[in-house]
Write a protein that holds these residues in place. Structure first.
Motif, mmCIF file in Angstrom:
data_model
loop_
_atom_site.group_PDB
_atom_site.id
_atom_site.type_symbol
_atom_site.label_atom_id
_atom_site.label_comp_id
_atom_site.label_asym_id
_atom_site.label_seq_id
_atom_site.Cartn_x
_atom_site.Cartn_y
_atom_site.Cartn_z
ATOM 1 N N ALA A 252 10.842 1.886 5.285
ATOM 2 C CA ALA A 252 10.207 1.255 6.446
ATOM 3 C C ALA A 252 8.815 1.845 6.588
ATOM 4 O O ALA A 252 8.615 3.033 6.356
ATOM 5 N N GLY A 253 7.863 1.000 6.966
ATOM 6 C CA GLY A 253 6.512 1.506 7.167
ATOM 7 C C GLY A 253 5.546 1.008 6.121
ATOM 8 O O GLY A 253 5.488 -0.195 5.825
ATOM 9 N N VAL A 254 4.797 1.926 5.521
ATOM 10 C CA VAL A 254 3.685 1.573 4.648
ATOM 11 C C VAL A 254 4.128 0.736 3.454
ATOM 12 O O VAL A 254 3.552 -0.324 3.175
ATOM 13 N N ASP A 255 5.167 1.185 2.715
ATOM 14 C CA ASP A 255 5.544 0.449 1.510
ATOM 15 C C ASP A 255 6.051 -0.944 1.844
ATOM 16 O O ASP A 255 5.720 -1.919 1.172
ATOM 17 N N ALA A 256 6.851 -1.069 2.897
ATOM 18 C CA ALA A 256 7.367 -2.380 3.279
ATOM 19 C C ALA A 256 6.250 -3.302 3.770
ATOM 20 O O ALA A 256 6.302 -4.519 3.568
ATOM 21 N N HIS A 257 5.234 -2.732 4.409
ATOM 22 C CA HIS A 257 4.088 -3.534 4.843
ATOM 23 C C HIS A 257 3.391 -4.153 3.633
ATOM 24 O O HIS A 257 2.982 -5.324 3.670
ATOM 25 N N LEU A 258 3.266 -3.384 2.550
ATOM 26 C CA LEU A 258 2.644 -3.920 1.343
ATOM 27 C C LEU A 258 3.499 -5.044 0.751
ATOM 28 O O LEU A 258 2.978 -6.060 0.286
ATOM 29 N N PHE A 259 4.826 -4.873 0.771
ATOM 30 C CA PHE A 259 5.705 -5.944 0.293
ATOM 31 C C PHE A 259 5.529 -7.195 1.153
ATOM 32 O O PHE A 259 5.591 -8.323 0.652
ATOM 33 N N TYR A 260 5.308 -7.000 2.461
ATOM 34 C CA TYR A 260 5.111 -8.135 3.362
ATOM 35 C C TYR A 260 3.819 -8.880 3.011
ATOM 36 O O TYR A 260 3.792 -10.102 2.940
#
Length: 330
Positions: free
Chosen positions: A146-154
């Protein structure tokens, strides 16, 4: 292994266009007296339904012909069943295949499954809200974040790599990395062994189940293991991009140095929630954190095994003895 199906999506990423190799694997399996069938799928939903049908038909093994995303879809059905998961690595990263020390060629991986040792492992499970706000849950075997890495996936949603090409994809990821505001959220967990209750405000949380991701990074979370009934928790209390880069560099260089603001722990239950947006914060620092949560209705995104699935709040748990893997002896 007596009856097996090979699940293959010919339109997915780097696994496309390899039908002839899979036909050779079928010949190999049938030569070992395995009743084997190749099944083509074209979506996650179709793949999961075909796995359900294979289980109903008495298959004892399901081959995931693809990468970690394909494996992720299949294990949603195989979790808590006796049916074994075998892997023919055809993805971009193949993190689980690397961790299991599987050959990266398809015939070699098929032979490894034929002569492999059934290995019963725990699975991670994450509850979250999907992108429409509905409660959902998924199993995971590699990692959840959750957070930075998931934001990039989004931002770099499914299909972007195929449209842009890998060079442009990574350039876009780099741009997003430096422009992302890194909003904070709250994390709580009890540490394995001591039961010590930990709380933190973080910009990133990863719950990792495997030791070796393969490629240049190798150990993203030293100490993580499929043999454990917990996750390796990587919590980033910092918003420093240099600290993030230092942590990645540590993995690249195989060093165990501690990076300030990034902590490692073990836990079997981790809760991630939005910060309380109450205006009652008493200090400028707290007021800044409250403001961060209000930036343009900021959402904190969640990913599992490299797949964007939804948003916070999320709770990560571990289900022991949940999946059978076919892999070479340890």
């Amino acid at each position: 292994m007596r009856k097996a199906v090979l699940l293959y999506n010919p339109g997915s990423g780097s696994s496309g266009g390899r039908r002839s190799e899979l036909e050779s694997v079928l010949t190999l399996l049938r030569g070992a007296n395995v009743d084997a069938e190749l099944i083509l799928t074209h979506s996650t939903e179709e793949a999961e339904e075909r796995v359900r049908q294979a289980v109903r038909d008495g298959c004892d093994t399901v081959f995931a012909c693809g990468g970690d995303g394909t494996i992720h879809s299949i294990l949603q059905v195989l979790a808590n069943t006796p049916v074994a998961l075998a892997i023919l690595p055809m993805g971009t990263a193949n993190a689980l295949a690397h961790d299991l020390r599987l050959p990266m060629n398809l015939k070699g991986a098929a032979r490894a499954a034929l002569h492999g040792v059934p290995r019963r492992v725990a699975l991670g499970r994450i509850q979250y809200l999907d992108l429409h706000g509905n409660p959902r849950a998924r199993f995971f075997v590699v990692a959840a974040g959750a957070g930075v890495d998931a934001h990039l996936f989004y931002k770099l949603h499914s299909g972007t790599k195929q449209r842009m090409g890998m060079a442009a994809y990574y350039a876009k990821a780099w741009q997003l990395w430096f422009s992302h505001l890194m909003p904070r959220f709250a994390v709580e967990f009890a540490e394995t062994g001591t039961g010590e209750h930990r709380q933190a405000e973080v910009t990133e949380l990863m719950a990792v189940r495997i030791r070796n991701f393969g490629g240049v990074l190798q150990e993203l979370a030293p100490g993580a293991s499929l043999d454990r009934d917990d996750v390796r928790v990587v919590s980033c209390r910092t918003a420093s991009r240099l600290a993030y880069l230092a942590y990645v560099t540590r993995g690249l260089l195989r060093r165990n140095w501690k990076v300030p603001g990034i902590d490692l722990a073990y836990s079997s239950r981790v809760s991630c929630t939005y910060l309380d947006p109450s205006p009652a914060a008493a200090t400028p620092r707290e007021e800044t954190r409250v403001a961060e949560t209000k930036i343009a209705e900021t959402k904190i995104y969640v990913e599992t095994d490299g797949e964007l699935v939804g948003t916070l709040p999320a709770e990560i748990t571990v289900v022991p003895d949940a999946l059978t893997l076919l892999a070479p002896p340890k």
